[in-house]
Design a protein around this motif. Structure first.
Motif, mmCIF file in Angstrom:
data_model
loop_
_atom_site.group_PDB
_atom_site.id
_atom_site.type_symbol
_atom_site.label_atom_id
_atom_site.label_comp_id
_atom_site.label_asym_id
_atom_site.label_seq_id
_atom_site.Cartn_x
_atom_site.Cartn_y
_atom_site.Cartn_z
ATOM 1 N N UNK A 35 5.178 -20.159 18.444
ATOM 2 C CA UNK A 35 6.476 -19.064 19.131
ATOM 3 C C UNK A 35 7.379 -19.967 19.737
ATOM 4 N N UNK A 36 7.920 -20.938 19.022
ATOM 5 C CA UNK A 36 9.012 -21.704 19.638
ATOM 6 C C UNK A 36 10.411 -20.825 19.089
ATOM 7 N N UNK A 37 11.437 -20.898 20.166
ATOM 8 C CA UNK A 37 12.476 -20.414 19.995
ATOM 9 C C UNK A 37 13.615 -21.411 20.412
ATOM 10 N N UNK A 38 14.926 -21.375 19.775
ATOM 11 C CA UNK A 38 16.222 -22.284 20.052
ATOM 12 C C UNK A 38 17.042 -21.414 20.114
ATOM 13 N N UNK A 39 17.703 -21.704 21.055
ATOM 14 C CA UNK A 39 19.255 -20.873 21.396
ATOM 15 C C UNK A 39 20.279 -22.088 21.727
ATOM 16 N N UNK A 40 21.373 -21.905 20.975
ATOM 17 C CA UNK A 40 22.651 -22.713 21.358
ATOM 18 C C UNK A 40 23.415 -21.809 21.770
ATOM 19 N N UNK A 41 23.743 -21.708 23.096
ATOM 20 C CA UNK A 41 24.549 -20.622 23.822
ATOM 21 C C UNK A 41 24.065 -19.230 23.652
ATOM 22 N N UNK A 42 25.053 -18.532 22.834
ATOM 23 C CA UNK A 42 24.504 -17.180 22.761
ATOM 24 C C UNK A 42 23.960 -16.916 21.436
ATOM 25 N N UNK A 43 23.852 -18.246 20.486
ATOM 26 C CA UNK A 43 23.467 -18.108 19.224
ATOM 27 C C UNK A 43 21.913 -18.409 19.158
ATOM 28 N N UNK A 44 21.299 -17.471 18.552
ATOM 29 C CA UNK A 44 19.681 -17.515 18.530
ATOM 30 C C UNK A 44 19.389 -18.166 17.297
ATOM 31 N N UNK B 94 12.061 -33.901 16.855
ATOM 32 C CA UNK B 94 12.369 -34.397 18.053
ATOM 33 C C UNK B 94 13.830 -34.729 18.601
ATOM 34 N N UNK B 95 14.683 -33.955 17.636
ATOM 35 C CA UNK B 95 16.125 -34.276 18.003
ATOM 36 C C UNK B 95 16.558 -33.040 18.847
ATOM 37 N N UNK B 96 15.875 -31.838 18.781
ATOM 38 C CA UNK B 96 16.098 -30.708 19.692
ATOM 39 C C UNK B 96 14.749 -30.515 20.491
ATOM 40 N N UNK B 97 15.060 -29.786 21.673
ATOM 41 C CA UNK B 97 13.923 -29.298 22.210
ATOM 42 C C UNK B 97 13.786 -27.996 22.401
ATOM 43 N N UNK B 98 12.704 -27.298 21.853
ATOM 44 C CA UNK B 98 12.788 -25.817 21.690
ATOM 45 C C UNK B 98 13.170 -25.266 23.115
ATOM 46 N N UNK B 99 13.816 -24.161 23.291
ATOM 47 C CA UNK B 99 14.118 -23.329 24.544
ATOM 48 C C UNK B 99 12.902 -22.989 25.004
ATOM 49 N N UNK B 100 12.132 -22.217 24.201
ATOM 50 C CA UNK B 100 10.845 -21.681 24.402
ATOM 51 C C UNK B 100 9.788 -21.705 23.369
ATOM 52 N N UNK C 271 5.877 -33.064 24.075
ATOM 53 C CA UNK C 271 7.133 -32.790 24.544
ATOM 54 C C UNK C 271 8.014 -33.913 24.038
ATOM 55 N N UNK C 272 8.738 -33.842 22.780
ATOM 56 C CA UNK C 272 9.690 -35.189 22.501
ATOM 57 C C UNK C 272 10.712 -35.102 23.127
#
Lengths: 299, 357
Positions: free
Chosen positions: A17-26, A60-66, A77-78
């Motif tokens: 169940x990972x999610x990644x948000x960039x500002x308002x973009x999901x 490991x470039x991005x961390x998941x938001x959730x 947790x990279x």
């Protein structure tokens, strides 16, 4: 989920169940996927589906938001790609894999240079590096007479092969391949697919990202389809024929509309060209499948 | 797979493209080859044109090497930084800044200085100078702006700071009296003295230049860090993705550049017995020219320290040649500019060859 029959082997890498948000973009929403050792998980999706974000999160470039990330059953947790690499998660990027002006052996060992001697005289073991590079490339059927040759002089398939050979050599437990066959011709794509199978046989978990189901199908064990940032489905190979995979990937309705459009175009005089185009596409498709199957049988 | 694939001897039906790369083509892809060829050409040119002016003599040679040494020391660090894909336009200003820092530390309190002994003065001035490099590096890494812009700011900031600090403390921008500081003799023996060879006075700085060039060449070609420098300059993202500590490397290289500027400042303070806040002006460009003439690509990822040393030598040769022949000094700039443009054209050609076999 349809892959429960092989529950005996635990996933080596799994996200829940990972999610990644960039500002308002999901970019990703509620994505779960896994890969087992010795298996190939194909991650399929059209442009903009969120493949790149997902790969970068896994690498490991991005961390998941959730959401949660498990490696060998433990939550991780990279903070950087280096973190992920130290755990044995190697990522081969489509266009960023190699540095053209650097020699093959320098590229091969970049970031993981073998050293000899004691500080302050510790140095890059150049002769060892050249020898290993030559050997590893020979194992892939690429004869490097001169490891000093800049990587820019290699063909696209050879570059991908160097990158994959490098990851395997450095003991990757999970290999993430970002569209390794996208820019390649039929024969070269076959070469790369063969190495994916080799890696799989060595017990490496492979995540193979592509938008080409014809490349995915011959090597994949199960197929995760990503659409608009969410998981559309996760299918074991036995449960899904190639045609269905193609159709699901592009979005069934869209493809149907497209084939109608092409069909109506071919009915008119001006449509002859379109017809020829369609035939050519079919022929290309056939050779691609053949090449891929050939690669499978070679093993 | 383990047994059948273990055939180390490559098949004789090898890729024909590998064979085509011959010895000459390999030599041509060495980054410094153009600079070494140009070095010989320029020397021969002046040896002929300025023969009557004693260009081919011990004295002229000493003069050339003495001119080249400080620029060469600077070019070593600048070349490494440029191969890693970054610029430092503030390095000339940092020379002036470091010189003033050293002099302010040793100048007696009665004259507005801090009146420190030589050892602590040098250590503190060194730390202040390295902090300037750290400032550049951290700003470049955190803002991700082009280092060209960041260090262009630094060019003014450090020059301004040097002048302002000197004026506030001492009401002057030229500080002298370094020769009277206790311990000067030791420092002079290390950095400032001249060595007499066949009647010509060679600066000991030449040895520092040669030593640093050799050390940096070894680091670049034979260590892990050297591989990282090439990698980061070639493709920052790709290097980061394979685990190269890009930020740490870039910041370190900026600090190294500041260190080179400090060393040049200390040598000059020792040689001249004092500092001037304007010292080192335009040296940032001269060092970049030396590096580029020496085969370092402006875009990074390619080049050599030996090339940069050759570049510094060419610079000094031209300077000496123009001076000795009595040609108006304005022509020096024309000459240097022309060599720079030719070098870049040549490098570009070499790079394209290297990339496209």
């Amino acid at each position: 989920m349809t892959h429960n029959e092989s529950m005996t082997i635990a996933p080596i890498l799994e996200v829940k169940s990972i999610s990644k948000f960039f500002g308002s973009v999901i970019a990703l929403h509620d994505v779960s996927m896994f890969v087992r050792p010795g298996e190939v998980t194909c991650l399929l999706g059209d442009n903009g589906a969120g493949k790149s974000t997902l790969i970068k999160t896994l690498a490991g470039v991005h961390k998941p938001t959730e959401g949660e990330y498990f490696f060998e059953g433990k939550p991780v947790d990279f903070n950087s790609p280096r973190d992920a690499l130290e755990h044995g998660i190697a990522t081969v990027y489509q266009d960023l894999a190699m540095i053209p002006l650097m020699s093959i052996w320098r590229n091969f060992f970049l970031g993981s240079e073998p050293t000899k001697g004691v500080p302050p005289l510790r140095r890059f073991d150049v002769s060892h590096a050249k020898q290993v590079t030559r050997e590893e490339m020979a194992k892939m059927g690429i004869d490097i007479r001169n490891p000093d040759q800049p990587v820019g002089t290699l063909s696209g398939g050879e570059r991908q092969s160097v990158a994959i050979a490098r990851a395997v050599y450095f003991g990757a437990k999970v290999l993430i391949l970002d569209e390794p066959t996208a820019a390649l011709g039929v024969k070269q794509a076959g070469v790369v697919l063969r190495y994916i199978l080799q890696a799989k046989q060595r017990g490496i978990g492979v995540i193979f990202i592509t938008h080409n189901p014809h490349h995915a199908y011959p090597v994949g064990d199960h197929f995760v389809i990503l659409r608009r940032g969410t998981i559309y489905g996760d299918y074991a190979k036995a449960d899904v024929p190639l045609e269905q995979l193609v159709s699901m990937m592009a979005g069934g309705a869209d493809l149907e509309a497209l084939s109608h459009e092409l069909a109506s175009a071919s009915r008119t005089d001006t449509g002859r060209a379109a017809e020829e185009l369609a035939e050519a596409a079919q022929a290309y498709h056939a050779t691609a499948v053949e090449a891929a199957e050939g690669a499978t049988q070679d093993e | 797979m383990t047994t059948t694939e273990e055939a180390p001897a490559p098949p004789e039906t090898a890729d024909e493209r590998v064979r085509r790369v011959g010895g000459l083509a390999n030599l041509m892809t060495r980054p410094e080859i153009g600079a070494l060829a140009a070095l010989v050409l320029v020397w021969v040119f002046f040896a002929i044109v300025a023969f009557d002016n004693n260009f081919v003599s011990m004295a002229a040679t000493a003069s050339i090497l003495n001119r080249a040494a400080p620029l060469g020391i600077l070019a070593v660090a600048v070349a490494l930084l440029m191969i890693a894909g970054e610029f430092d336009l503030s390095v000339g200003s940092i020379i002036g800044f470091a010189g003033i820092a050293i002099m302010l530390m040793v100048t007696p309190g009665s004259a507005g200085g801090f009146g420190l002994a030589l050892g602590p003065a040098i250590v503190i001035a060194l730390l202040i100078t390295l902090a300037a490099g750290l400032f550049n590096g951290i700003l470049v890494v955190t803002t991700k702006l082009p280092s060209f812009i960041i260090t262009l700011g630094g060019l003014f900031i450090f020059r301004g700071l040097a002048t302002a600090a000197a004026r506030i403390r001492t009401a002057r921008t030229q500080l002298g009296g370094f020769g009277d500081v206790p311990g000067f003799d030791i420092l002079n023996a290390l950095l400032g003295q001249k060595i007499d060879i066949f009647g010509a006075a060679f600066d000991i700085a030449i040895l520092w230049w040669i030593g640093l060039t050799a050390l940096a060449t070894w680091v670049l070609l034979r260590t892990k860090v050297g591989n990282w420098i090439y990698g980061v300059g070639g493709d920052t993202n790709a290097s980061r993705n394979v685990g190269v500590p890009v930020n740490r490397l870039v910041v370190s290289l900026f600090v190294l550049t500041a260190f080179a500027a400090f060393l040049v400042a200390l040598i000059q303070v020792t040689q001249f017995g004092g500092a001037d806040s304007l010292r080192g002006e335009q040296q940032e460009f001269n060092a970049i020219i030396a590096a580029v003439v020496g085969g370092v690509l402006l875009t990074g990822g390619y080049g050599s320290v030996v090339g940069a040393a050759a570049g510094a030598l060419i610079f000094a040769l031209v300077q000496q040649g123009i001076t000795i022949t009595g040609v108006d000094a304005d022509w020096f700039k024309v000459f240097v500019g022309a060599i720079l443009v030719l070098a870049v054209i040549f490098n570009n050609y070499i790079r394209q060859r290297a990339q496209k076999r």
